[in-house]
Design a protein around this motif. Structure first.
Motif, short mmCIF file in Angstrom:
data_model
loop_
_atom_site.label_atom_id
_atom_site.label_comp_id
_atom_site.label_asym_id
_atom_site.label_seq_id
_atom_site.Cartn_x
_atom_site.Cartn_y
_atom_site.Cartn_z
N TYR A 109 0.85 -1.20 0.00
CA TYR A 109 0.00 0.00 0.00
C TYR A 109 0.87 1.24 0.00
CZ TYR A 109 -3.90 3.14 1.30
OH TYR A 109 -4.85 4.13 1.32
N HIS A 110 0.57 2.12 -0.92
CA HIS A 110 1.24 3.41 -1.07
C HIS A 110 0.33 4.25 -1.97
CE1 HIS A 110 2.32 1.62 -4.92
NE2 HIS A 110 2.86 0.61 -4.25
N PRO A 111 0.61 5.54 -2.15
CA PRO A 111 -0.31 6.38 -2.91
C PRO A 111 -0.53 5.96 -4.37
CG PRO A 111 1.04 7.75 -1.52
CD PRO A 111 1.61 6.36 -1.42
N TYR A 112 0.39 5.25 -4.97
CA TYR A 112 0.18 4.82 -6.36
C TYR A 112 -0.81 3.66 -6.47
CZ TYR A 112 4.19 7.61 -8.06
OH TYR A 112 5.05 8.62 -8.38
N LEU A 113 -1.13 3.02 -5.34
CA LEU A 113 -1.99 1.84 -5.35
C LEU A 113 -3.23 2.06 -4.49
CD1 LEU A 113 -2.46 -1.14 -6.14
CD2 LEU A 113 -1.14 -1.78 -4.10
N ASN A 114 -4.38 2.08 -5.10
CA ASN A 114 -5.64 2.25 -4.38
C ASN A 114 -6.01 0.93 -3.69
OD1 ASN A 114 -8.39 2.40 -3.63
ND2 ASN A 114 -8.82 3.90 -5.23
N GLN A 115 -6.08 0.95 -2.37
CA GLN A 115 -6.43 -0.24 -1.61
C GLN A 115 -7.71 -0.02 -0.80
OE1 GLN A 115 -5.36 -3.08 -2.13
NE2 GLN A 115 -3.26 -3.48 -1.54
N GLN A 116 -8.58 0.85 -1.26
CA GLN A 116 -9.77 1.18 -0.47
C GLN A 116 -10.69 -0.01 -0.24
OE1 GLN A 116 -10.16 4.10 1.19
NE2 GLN A 116 -8.05 4.29 0.43
#
Length: 271
Positions: free
Chosen positions: A156-163
């Motif tokens: 998880y980091h800002p480039y990957l949406n994990q919502q």
């Protein structure tokens, strides 16, 4: 500061830090205030993690030590042997939490979860959970586990949406622990992150970590063997990003933002 389930919000991910370098990184981290150290059988540094903790002089019961069972060792007998090897390498009687490192579609999940629950019942793990489980697999695991699952550790980091995964973890009262929180360094030079960092007098890594731990139930595992960066990475609790900054950073997500892609894993983005 801790996440909603009292897991330290910032832990050390010493993946690739082995032998003396691993011992030193763990010892420095604990001196800087870390109380959560992450390892795994696959990383081949459990012995270094255990030795670093012992050299720190901190009591074992003050530390959270995560280890993980690799995806090829998920049959019940192999699972138990993996846990015993990990504890032998660490020279500890238990870990907290113990995680299934990746789901394996070729091994019955129920069999693995029973082995994981057995480790908990026998006192080998104070908390148990999973790692790299997308929503569909997480729902299956929660439904089938004889013992409550407390953690899902995922990229998880800002480039990957994990919502979607975050929402599933919140629904089941699970902590979400972010590995690759800096996107394997790819986000450090992002112009927006650098601009926000200058505004706060912080590093880009500190902005990225603050963005993660400011979200409810999220902890992060930055990886570093550098003493200065280890110290900087935990120094993220004296400021807060505003709502606009949080949304702008989240807006960096892209469909191809995932870094950890492996051939055997479930289809993450369609799960």
């Amino acid at each position: 500061m801790t996440s909603t389930l009292h897991l330290p919000a910032i832990g050390l991910g010493p993946w690739q830090s082995q032998h003396d370098d691993g011992v030193k990184a763990v010892r420095i981290a604990i001196e800087k205030g870390y109380r959560h150290i992450d390892t795994a059988a696959r990383y081949e540094n459990e012995a270094a993690v255990g030795e670093g903790i012992r050299q720190s002089g901190i009591a074992r019961d003050e530390m959270f030590v995560t280890t993980k069972v690799w995806w090829t060792e998920l049959h019940a007998g192999a699972f138990r042997r993996s846990v015993e090897r990990s504890l032998s390498e660490l020279k500890f009687n238990y870990v907290d939490p113990l995680l299934i490192h990746w789901p394996n579609p070729d091994i019955p999940l129920e069999e693995t979860l029973e082995a994981l629950a057995d480790a908990h019942r026998q006192g080998l793990a104070r908390k148990i959970g999973v790692s790299n489980f997308p929503v569909a697999w997480l729902e299956r695991a929660v439904a089938a586990s004889p013992v409550k699952l407390s953690v899902n550790q995922c990229e998880y980091h800002p480039y990957l949406n994990q919502q979607k995964v975050l929402a599933a973890c919140a629904k089941h009262d699970m902590s979400f622990v972010a590995h690759m929180p800096l996107g394997s360094g790819r986000l450090i030079d992002d112009p927006m992150i650098a601009d926000i960092a200058r505004r706060y007098g912080k590093t880009s890594a500190q902005i990225l970590l603050r963005w993660l731990v400011q979200q409810p139930g999220v902890a992060a595992l930055p990886k570093s063997g550098n003493a200065q960066r280890i110290g900087e990475n935990i120094d993220v609790f004296d400021f807060a990003l505003d709502d606009d900054e949080m949304h702008r950073i989240a807006g960096l997500a892209s469909p191809d933002g995932r870094i950890s892609k492996v051939s055997w894993a479930p289809q993450w983005d369609t799960a």
